[in-house]
Design an enzyme around this catalytic site. Structure first.
Site, short mmCIF file in Angstrom:
data_model
loop_
_atom_site.label_atom_id
_atom_site.label_comp_id
_atom_site.label_asym_id
_atom_site.label_seq_id
_atom_site.Cartn_x
_atom_site.Cartn_y
_atom_site.Cartn_z
N HIS A 78 -50.42 1.57 35.29
CA HIS A 78 -48.99 1.26 35.17
C HIS A 78 -48.82 0.00 34.34
CE1 HIS A 78 -44.73 0.68 36.57
NE2 HIS A 78 -44.78 2.01 36.47
N ILE A 84 -46.72 -4.11 36.11
CA ILE A 84 -45.51 -4.18 36.94
C ILE A 84 -45.70 -3.19 38.10
CG2 ILE A 84 -43.03 -3.76 37.06
CD1 ILE A 84 -42.86 -4.47 34.13
N GLY A 141 -41.65 0.83 41.05
CA GLY A 141 -40.51 0.69 41.95
C GLY A 141 -40.58 1.61 43.14
N VAL A 142 -41.11 2.83 42.95
CA VAL A 142 -41.19 3.76 44.07
C VAL A 142 -42.15 3.25 45.14
CG1 VAL A 142 -40.52 5.81 42.76
CG2 VAL A 142 -42.93 5.11 42.83
N GLU A 173 -41.61 2.48 49.00
CA GLU A 173 -42.55 2.97 50.01
C GLU A 173 -42.95 1.86 50.97
OE1 GLU A 173 -45.24 5.13 52.32
OE2 GLU A 173 -43.64 5.81 51.00
#
Length: 466
Positions: A369, A375, A378-379, A383
């Site tokens: 990523h 970074i 976001g998911v 979580e």
């Protein structure tokens, strides 16, 4: 470290049930650690079992009755008092009828049988519920007061007062279970008033009652018409007499305050239904089975709350609630998807939890990523928020290891700032509602005091076995 105990071998004897009047054989059997006390109805198909805990009490009118569905066992208190008094933690008790034999109306015959069987230590530590805050029960209408006070030991003090000349006001106290129980309390017999005997027989109870298994206190004049009825009720060969000590047939007492001692014996048996031995100072005024059971319910509820809190606070002396080891006992997630490192605060009443996730360059998701400018996805922040919320949900139930929290919706999700290696993700989750097995939450994630993500969640609590 004290070990749990059971008996060394099985032991049986037969007698008559107090209320049923039927012959009953009781068999005490050894049991594994953490079994507790289990009654088994050998006379019924499938030999159904009843765990001896206060949640299973269904009647306290004249003794303590426990049940599993339609299957009942009556007057368990003297049996349980014998087991608890001898500090036997685990036993399987088989019965050939719905009621154990009453014998002499005390716990001593059970004690003798258990001592004959012998006592064996098990390879498991005995757990105590150490009461650290007072727990009290009162019934003003009946003048009943029971309180448990903090004490790193077990003591019981009883006062009874039935405003009857034969009894007067009586007191007794047990201060050392191992030294005093067998000699000073186990032999104390049950008692009742003559007027109660009439009412009980009219209610089709005490069919096995005799003057050698209960003390009968005379609280009324005996008419000639009642003599025949009493001879039949107590299976007497001669007409009963009113003794000068106030007891029918002048029955000799084993102790001057035998009724008070038996009330303490009953309390030991009823408190055994808490499901764990207690360390506390128990003070009781005018106790009976009803008050004993209500008090035991309060104590068991406090024990379960403490047990739940201890799952939250195994390292509370280190200034934290849960470290990673505790989290892995609770959450089913594992590497690389365990995204909570530590829980710092939990308010059970407000249902708010605070914890964090340390973000490092070693996280596996950084390999793909944006490796040149890593970074956190976001998911995965969401979580982590969901896992924190799940801890609240799992702590709303008594057996969280049997359930999974499956998140069903994510709403109003906002990713406000990027999270990068070196950040500490601080997450606050709050339970906002519950309907059946569906829980609602809001969660907010911060870095350096600034909001980086927020969202609303719903989750379903499901049984792992389904």
């Amino acid at each position: 470290m004290e070990k749990q105990r059971t008996i060394s071998k099985s032991v049986s004897f037969t007698g008559t049930g107090l209320h049923t009047g039927k012959d009953s054989t009781i068999t005490f059997n050894p049991a594994e650690a953490n079994t507790g006390y289990v009654f088994i109805r050998k006379d019924l198909p499938g030999q159904p079992e009843i765990q001896a805990i206060v949640d299973n009490v269904v009647d306290i009118s004249r003794g303590t009755t426990i049940a599993n569905g339609d299957v009942k066992v009556l007057t368990v208190e003297h049996v349980l008092a014998a087991l608890a008094g001898l500090k036997i933690d685990n036993c399987r008790i088989e019965l050939s009828e719905s009621e154990p034999p009453v014998l002499d109306g005390s716990s001593m015959p059970y004690v003798d049988a258990l001592l004959t069987a012998g006592i064996t230590e098990l390879d498991a530590e005995r757990e105590y519920f150490v009461i650290d805050e007072s727990i009290s029960y009162s019934n003003e209408d009946k003048g009943v007061e029971i309180v448990a006070l903090p004490l790193d030991d077990f003591r019981v003090t009883i006062m009874i007062d039935y405003f009857n000349p034969a009894l007067g006001s009586q007191h007794t106290g047990l201060f050392d279970l191992e030294k005093e129980f067998v000699k000073e309390f186990a032999p104390a017999r049950t008692f009742c008033f003559l007027t109660e005997v009439e009412q009980l027989r009219k209610s089709d109870l005490i069919k096995g009652g005799k003057l050698d298994n209960a003390l009968v206190i005379v609280d009324k004049d005996i008419t000639e018409n009642e003599v025949g009825w009493m001879m039949d009720t107590f299976n007497l060969q001669e007409a009963p007499t009113v003794g000068n000590n106030g007891y029918l047939n002048n029955t000799e007492l084993r102790y001057k305050n035998e009724p008070a001692r038996h009330k303490l014996l009953d309390m030991l048996g009823d408190m055994a239904l808490i499901g764990i031995p207690v360390k506390a100072q128990i003070l009781a005024a005018r106790p009976g089975h009803e008050s004993n059971i209500e008090f035991s319910k309060l104590v068991r509820r406090a024990y379960l709350e403490q047990k739940r809190d201890n799952r939250l606070k195994p390292w509370k002396n280190k200034g934290i609630l849960w470290d990673i080891n505790a989290l892995m006992e609770f959450l089913p997630h594992r590497y690389p998807f365990l995204l909570v490192d530590r829980v710092m605060e939990y308010d059970r009443e407000k249902k708010v939890i605070l914890g964090y996730k340390n973000v490092t360059f070693n996280e596996p998701f950084f390999q793909g990523h944006f490796p040149g400018q890593p970074i956190m996805p976001g998911v995965l922040i969401l979580e982590a928020c969901a896992q924190m919320a799940g801890l609240i949900m799992l702590n709303e139930i008594d057996e969280p290891d049997k359930y999974l929290g499956l998140f069903s919706t994510i709403k109003n999700a906002k990713l406000r700032k990027p999270v990068v290696p070196g950040d500490q993700l601080v997450i606050e989750a709050r339970m906002s509602g519950k309907r059946f097995n569906i829980y609602s939450f809001t969660a907010t994630a911060y870095v350096n005091g600034q909001v980086v993500a927020e969202s609303d969640f719903t989750a379903a609590l499901v049984n792992r076995e389904l």
